[in-house]
Every structure is written in C-alpha cells, then in structure tokens.
Design an enzyme around this catalytic site. Structure first.
Site, PDB file in Angstrom:
ATOM      1  N   SER A 106       0.826  -1.211   0.000  1.00 62.94           N
ATOM      2  CA  SER A 106       0.000   0.000   0.000  1.00 62.94           C
ATOM      3  C   SER A 106       0.861   1.262   0.000  1.00 62.94           C
ATOM      4  O   SER A 106       2.006   1.257   0.482  1.00 62.94           O
ATOM      5  CB  SER A 106      -0.837  -0.017   1.284  1.00 62.94           C
ATOM      6  OG  SER A 106      -1.347   1.256   1.563  1.00 62.94           O
TER       7      SER A 106
ATOM      8  N   ALA B   8     -12.748   6.564   1.204  1.00 62.55           N
ATOM      9  CA  ALA B   8     -13.336   7.862   0.848  1.00 62.55           C
ATOM     10  C   ALA B   8     -14.286   7.823  -0.365  1.00 62.55           C
ATOM     11  O   ALA B   8     -15.411   8.340  -0.259  1.00 62.55           O
ATOM     12  CB  ALA B   8     -12.234   8.887   0.639  1.00 62.55           C
TER      13      ALA B   8
ATOM     14  N   TYR C  15      -1.081  -0.101  10.255  1.00 58.92           N
ATOM     15  CA  TYR C  15      -1.297  -0.682   8.916  1.00 58.92           C
ATOM     16  C   TYR C  15      -0.061  -0.548   8.011  1.00 58.92           C
ATOM     17  O   TYR C  15       0.362  -1.507   7.363  1.00 58.92           O
ATOM     18  CB  TYR C  15      -2.509   0.015   8.302  1.00 58.92           C
ATOM     19  CG  TYR C  15      -2.866  -0.406   6.902  1.00 58.92           C
ATOM     20  CD1 TYR C  15      -3.416  -1.655   6.651  1.00 58.92           C
ATOM     21  CD2 TYR C  15      -2.670   0.463   5.828  1.00 58.92           C
ATOM     22  CE1 TYR C  15      -3.766  -2.033   5.352  1.00 58.92           C
ATOM     23  CE2 TYR C  15      -3.018   0.103   4.536  1.00 58.92           C
ATOM     24  CZ  TYR C  15      -3.563  -1.149   4.301  1.00 58.92           C
ATOM     25  OH  TYR C  15      -3.903  -1.508   3.032  1.00 58.92           O
TER      26      TYR C  15
ATOM     27  N   CYS D 207       0.435   3.404   1.969  1.00 62.29           N
ATOM     28  CA  CYS D 207       0.603   3.733   3.400  1.00 62.29           C
ATOM     29  C   CYS D 207       1.997   3.374   3.910  1.00 62.29           C
ATOM     30  O   CYS D 207       2.327   3.664   5.055  1.00 62.29           O
ATOM     31  CB  CYS D 207      -0.457   3.033   4.243  1.00 62.29           C
ATOM     32  SG  CYS D 207      -2.091   3.755   4.019  1.00 62.29           S
TER      33      CYS D 207
ATOM     34  N   GLN E 172      -7.343  17.994   1.621  1.00 62.39           N
ATOM     35  CA  GLN E 172      -6.389  16.893   1.454  1.00 62.39           C
ATOM     36  C   GLN E 172      -6.430  16.437  -0.019  1.00 62.39           C
ATOM     37  O   GLN E 172      -7.502  16.393  -0.628  1.00 62.39           O
ATOM     38  CB  GLN E 172      -6.743  15.661   2.295  1.00 62.39           C
ATOM     39  CG  GLN E 172      -7.163  15.853   3.718  1.00 62.39           C
ATOM     40  CD  GLN E 172      -8.669  16.007   3.867  1.00 62.39           C
ATOM     41  OE1 GLN E 172      -9.214  17.017   3.477  1.00 62.39           O
ATOM     42  NE2 GLN E 172      -9.327  15.027   4.453  1.00 62.39           N
ATOM     43  N   THR E 173      -5.280  16.065  -0.550  1.00 64.17           N
ATOM     44  CA  THR E 173      -5.250  15.587  -1.940  1.00 64.17           C
ATOM     45  C   THR E 173      -4.956  14.086  -1.975  1.00 64.17           C
ATOM     46  O   THR E 173      -4.220  13.560  -1.139  1.00 64.17           O
ATOM     47  CB  THR E 173      -4.173  16.315  -2.766  1.00 64.17           C
ATOM     48  OG1 THR E 173      -2.941  16.283  -2.023  1.00 64.17           O
ATOM     49  CG2 THR E 173      -4.558  17.755  -3.044  1.00 64.17           C
ATOM     50  N   ARG E 174      -5.523  13.428  -2.975  1.00 64.75           N
ATOM     51  CA  ARG E 174      -5.327  11.992  -3.168  1.00 64.75           C
ATOM     52  C   ARG E 174      -5.441  11.663  -4.663  1.00 64.75           C
ATOM     53  O   ARG E 174      -5.963  12.456  -5.447  1.00 64.75           O
ATOM     54  CB  ARG E 174      -6.435  11.173  -2.470  1.00 64.75           C
ATOM     55  CG  ARG E 174      -6.454  11.225  -0.961  1.00 64.75           C
ATOM     56  CD  ARG E 174      -5.292  10.459  -0.340  1.00 64.75           C
ATOM     57  NE  ARG E 174      -5.396  10.434   1.107  1.00 64.75           N
ATOM     58  CZ  ARG E 174      -5.021  11.426   1.918  1.00 64.75           C
ATOM     59  NH1 ARG E 174      -4.516  12.533   1.412  1.00 64.75           N
ATOM     60  NH2 ARG E 174      -5.138  11.319   3.226  1.00 64.75           N
TER      61      ARG E 174
HETATM   62  P1  NAD Z   1     -11.054  -6.034   1.545  1.00 65.52           P
HETATM   63  O1  NAD Z   1     -11.137  -5.764   3.017  1.00 65.52           O
HETATM   64  O2  NAD Z   1     -12.282  -5.853   0.736  1.00 65.52           O
HETATM   65  O3  NAD Z   1     -10.512  -7.525   1.303  1.00 65.52           O
HETATM   66  C1  NAD Z   1      -9.599  -8.157   2.159  1.00 65.52           C
HETATM   67  C2  NAD Z   1     -10.146  -9.535   2.452  1.00 65.52           C
HETATM   68  O4  NAD Z   1      -9.201 -10.227   3.297  1.00 65.52           O
HETATM   69  C3  NAD Z   1     -11.472  -9.499   3.230  1.00 65.52           C
HETATM   70  O5  NAD Z   1     -12.486 -10.159   2.508  1.00 65.52           O
HETATM   71  C4  NAD Z   1     -11.155 -10.190   4.525  1.00 65.52           C
HETATM   72  O6  NAD Z   1     -12.228 -10.990   5.014  1.00 65.52           O
HETATM   73  C5  NAD Z   1      -9.963 -11.051   4.149  1.00 65.52           C
HETATM   74  N1  NAD Z   1      -9.197 -11.434   5.340  1.00 65.52           N
HETATM   75  C6  NAD Z   1      -8.879 -10.670   6.402  1.00 65.52           C
HETATM   76  N2  NAD Z   1      -8.238 -11.399   7.322  1.00 65.52           N
HETATM   77  C7  NAD Z   1      -8.163 -12.665   6.822  1.00 65.52           C
HETATM   78  C8  NAD Z   1      -7.643 -13.878   7.324  1.00 65.52           C
HETATM   79  N3  NAD Z   1      -7.077 -13.948   8.541  1.00 65.52           N
HETATM   80  N4  NAD Z   1      -7.740 -14.981   6.552  1.00 65.52           N
HETATM   81  C9  NAD Z   1      -8.336 -14.929   5.331  1.00 65.52           C
HETATM   82  N5  NAD Z   1      -8.854 -13.809   4.808  1.00 65.52           N
HETATM   83  C10 NAD Z   1      -8.765 -12.692   5.547  1.00 65.52           C
HETATM   84  O7  NAD Z   1      -9.858  -5.142   1.008  1.00 65.52           O
HETATM   85  P2  NAD Z   1      -9.411  -4.823  -0.497  1.00 65.52           P
HETATM   86  O8  NAD Z   1      -9.706  -3.416  -0.728  1.00 65.52           O
HETATM   87  O9  NAD Z   1      -9.926  -5.854  -1.415  1.00 65.52           O
HETATM   88  O10 NAD Z   1      -7.814  -4.954  -0.349  1.00 65.52           O
HETATM   89  C11 NAD Z   1      -7.088  -6.097  -0.771  1.00 65.52           C
HETATM   90  C12 NAD Z   1      -5.629  -5.915  -0.438  1.00 65.52           C
HETATM   91  O11 NAD Z   1      -5.135  -4.724  -1.053  1.00 65.52           O
HETATM   92  C13 NAD Z   1      -5.339  -5.771   1.058  1.00 65.52           C
HETATM   93  O12 NAD Z   1      -4.114  -6.374   1.358  1.00 65.52           O
HETATM   94  C14 NAD Z   1      -5.194  -4.287   1.232  1.00 65.52           C
HETATM   95  O13 NAD Z   1      -4.402  -3.953   2.348  1.00 65.52           O
HETATM   96  C15 NAD Z   1      -4.529  -3.895  -0.070  1.00 65.52           C
HETATM   97  N6  NAD Z   1      -4.753  -2.492  -0.409  1.00 65.52           N
HETATM   98  C16 NAD Z   1      -5.994  -2.079  -0.777  1.00 65.52           C
HETATM   99  C17 NAD Z   1      -6.188  -0.736  -1.084  1.00 65.52           C
HETATM  100  C18 NAD Z   1      -7.547  -0.226  -1.493  1.00 65.52           C
HETATM  101  O14 NAD Z   1      -7.659   0.962  -1.758  1.00 65.52           O
HETATM  102  N7  NAD Z   1      -8.582  -1.051  -1.560  1.00 65.52           N
HETATM  103  C19 NAD Z   1      -5.118   0.164  -1.025  1.00 65.52           C
HETATM  104  C20 NAD Z   1      -3.873  -0.304  -0.640  1.00 65.52           C
HETATM  105  C21 NAD Z   1      -3.696  -1.637  -0.358  1.00 65.52           C
END
Ligand code: NAD
Length: 356
Positions: free
Chosen positions: A137, A212, A168, A139, A239-241
C-alpha cells in the site's frame, strides 16, 4: 480486462498460454479486489481457481460456484498450507483493513495481518509455488513526505527512511521485506505492488471500513434520497489523493505478477484531486449540490498523496489511466442500486452476489 500497452498484453497473453490450467489461489477473495480478481481470471479462461477468505461465504462480495471456494483463517499457519496446496501462482490480497476511520483506530488488528503474509510465504516456499504476489500500500510511504497537500508524487524510494502510517503501514512495509527476503534467501519469485486507493463496485460502502470514494458516494446518495441536502466531510476537504479504478488495478496486478519487477512498485493513478473536488464530482453525477460540514476531529490521513508512475511506465509502458469521472460514475450507479435494494429488502448491507 483492458490490456493497454503492447508489453502488458504480451505478459498477460503469455501468462494465459502457460497457465490456463495451473492452480491459481487468490487469498482475500471474499473482499473487494480479490473478488474482482477471481471474476477476471475466470473471464479470461483460467480453469483451476481457488478462492480463500476468512469470511463466511454468504458475505463474499462476488462468489462463483465453479471455483474452489474455501473459508479459512489464513493467520493460522496450517490453513496457509491448506490454502496453497498444489498452487502455482498465488495472489495475497488478504488483510484486516479499511479506510482511515478503521486503520487509525485498529492499529493492532492491522498489524496482525503480518501473520497472514508470513505463513503464506512459508507455505509458498515449502510447497514450491512458482509466483507469489503481495498487495502492499501507499501507506508504507514516509509520512514526512506527505505533509503538504501540494504534493510531490511519491517515488518508490520514498518509503525509506521508514516512517509509514502507524499500524497498517508498518505491517505492509514489514511484509514487503519478508517478500524480498524470501526471494533473496530462498529463490521464491515474489512480486509486490503498492496500491494507491482502489475504488469501484462490489466493495464496502458502509459499516466503518469503507474508503473515501465509497463513503462520500453513500453520503451524497443518502442526502439526495432523504432530501436533507448536507454532507459531513472529514478534515478540511483540502487533502489531496489519487484514486485507481478497479479495472486498472486488475491489469496492473496481473502484469506485475508476471513481470520481472523484483522491487515493490507503485500501482496507482496519478490524477490528483482534493477531497472537496471528489465531492463536487459525485454531486455532479448525482445532480445535486450539498451544504458541506467539515469535521476537523475525524480521521483524515496524510495531507497529500499521489503516485509517481515513472517506474511502472518504464517497465510496462503502461500506467493506470481510467479517468476518475468514468470510474466514479460506475461506482455511483452500483452503490445507488445497492442502497435502493437494501431499503426494499430491509436488509443491512446486501453483499452476496453469486454470478455463476
Ligand atoms: P477487503 O477488506 O475488501 O478484502 C480483504 C479480504 O481479506 C477481506 O475479505 C477479509 O475478510 C480477508 N481477510 C482478512 N483477514 C483474513 C484472514 N485472517 N484470513 C483470510 N482472509 C482474511 O480489502 P481490499 O480493498 O480488497 O484490499 C485487498 C488488499 O489490497 C489488502 O491487502 C489491502 O491492504 C490492499 N490495499 C488495498 C487498497 C484499497 O484501496 N482497496 C489500497 C492499498 C492496499
């Protein structure tokens, strides 16, 4: 699936030619990005897909009957081994996460996702996985480089010296390094993308984990439908994104897995917008104008963040290009339909879509 450069198309066509019948495992497949990835792999013609998530099946955003769907807690080591049995390619998208409201208030929970990636890497190496993708991420980037809303886009090198988002971001940075060391020490082919704000349909839009674009869309729709033409915005709105539409995320994720890009790389749009600008865009789509109330005490994240896409453009001759306006229109339509359906059914958030 849109393959928008010759190089990306070549990578994806080659992957399909070699891997149509390989076992591909998507971890976190009940979530937003994982659900879309399974749908996309299936659409392309991959035949041996396993989808894994800790959530009960009826809470997955997208679910397909011809996929090997498994409910497993991947923080447990034994479950990581069960999930990756016979796997050739693995996408690890599983994490306990949400928008700023969630990650600022759940740092320990976010950091516990370290167990998921660590156990999956151990299993991947021992079981002979060919390629392993980790979703990192933006982050991870040093907070001091994100103090000004007038941002300089973040380059990959800006993750160090390390000062990531507390909780995170530290987990993501540590897990990136685990991927690196599994590659260097054990020869496991690991690939890492740093996602910048992904949005689109079939994701969370209420309940506290929404990000957001979905949260603001829900609020605009609520205001439109209730006739109470006001909206609460977290922070000053200055804030910008940048926000990447899900289709770009799917192309980039698969291209990166099949590329020779060994270091973590940005995967994000560089179309910069203020939160106020995003609200204006959603208002335009909705055809209303709202009175804005700024909640300066709410979590608002860093002041400014954008993706520097120099590296991905060099490697892939491609970068995410779907315009925010186009992606937000599709997202708005989906959230609007869900909210109408939710009211009609009397359910809380309806999240089950069996699209077999
Ligand atoms: P999401 O929360 O919709 O999906 C993550 C899934 O992981 C969930 O369905 C959750 O139930 C599952 N999960 C959590 N703990 C678990 C465990 N112990 N065992 C099995 N499954 C588990 O999030 P997303 O937006 O689909 O993000 C997917 C990945 O991308 C994540 O790693 C997230 O950190 C990363 N990410 C997402 C964004 C974004 O903007 N969506 C940005 C940066 C990084």
């Amino acid at each position: 699936m849109q393959a928008t450069s010759g190089r990306v198309a070549h990578l994806l066509e080659n992957a399909l030619a070699q891997g149509r019948d390989k076992k591909i495992v998507v971890c976190g497949a009940g979530g937003f990005i994982g659900g879309h990835l399974i749908a996309d792999l299936r659409r392309q013609g991959y035949t041996d897909l396993r989808a894994v998530d800790v959530k009960p099946l009826d809470q997955w955003f997208q679910r397909f009957d011809d996929v090997d769907n498994r409910c497993l807690d991947l923080a447990e080591k034994a479950n990581g081994y069960e999930a990756l049995e016979d796997a050739a390619w693995v996408y690890n998208l599983a994490a306990d996460m949400g928008g700023m409201g969630f990650i600022e208030n759940n740092k320990a929970l976010c950091m516990l996702s370290v167990l998921i990636n660590t156990h999956l890497l151990m299993a991947a190496q021992e079981l002979g996985v060919e390629r392993y993708f980790y979703a990192s991420s933006a982050c991870v980037y040093n907070g001091e480089k994100q103090l000004d809303a007038n941002v300089t886009p973040l380059k990959e090198a800006d993750a160090y010296p390390a000062l990531p988002e507390d909780g995170y971001g530290w987990e993501k940075l540590f897990s990136e390094r685990m991927c690196r060391h599994y590659r260097e020490d054990f020869g496991l082919v690991t690939r890492v993308a740093r996602y910048h704000n992904v949005y689109g349909p079939f994701g969370t839009y209420d309940g506290g984990r929404e990000k957001a674009p979905a949260a603001l869309t829900r609020k605009v729709i609520e205001a439109k439908r209730s006739g109470k033409h006001e909206i609460e915005i977290w922070g000053t709105g200055e804030q910008t994104r940048s926000f990447m539409y899900i289709d770009d995320c799917l192309v980039g994720t698969q291209a990166i897995l099949h590329s020779d890009i060994e270091e973590p790389i940005n995967l994000g749009s560089n179309e910069l917008v203020t939160i106020n600008g995003l609200v204006s865009l959603i208002e335009e789509i909705a055809g209303i104008e709202l009175k804005r109330n700024y909640n300066l005490d709410a979590p608002k994240g860093v002041n400014g963040r954008n993706s520097d896409n120099t590296l991905i453009a060099q490697y892939l001759d491609w970068e995410p290009g779907i315009r925010l306006r186009d992606g937000m229109e599709r997202t708005y339509r989906w959230i609007y339909d869900q909210m109408v359906q939710q009211q009609a059914n009397g359910h809380a958030q309806p999240t089950v879509f069996t699209l077999a």
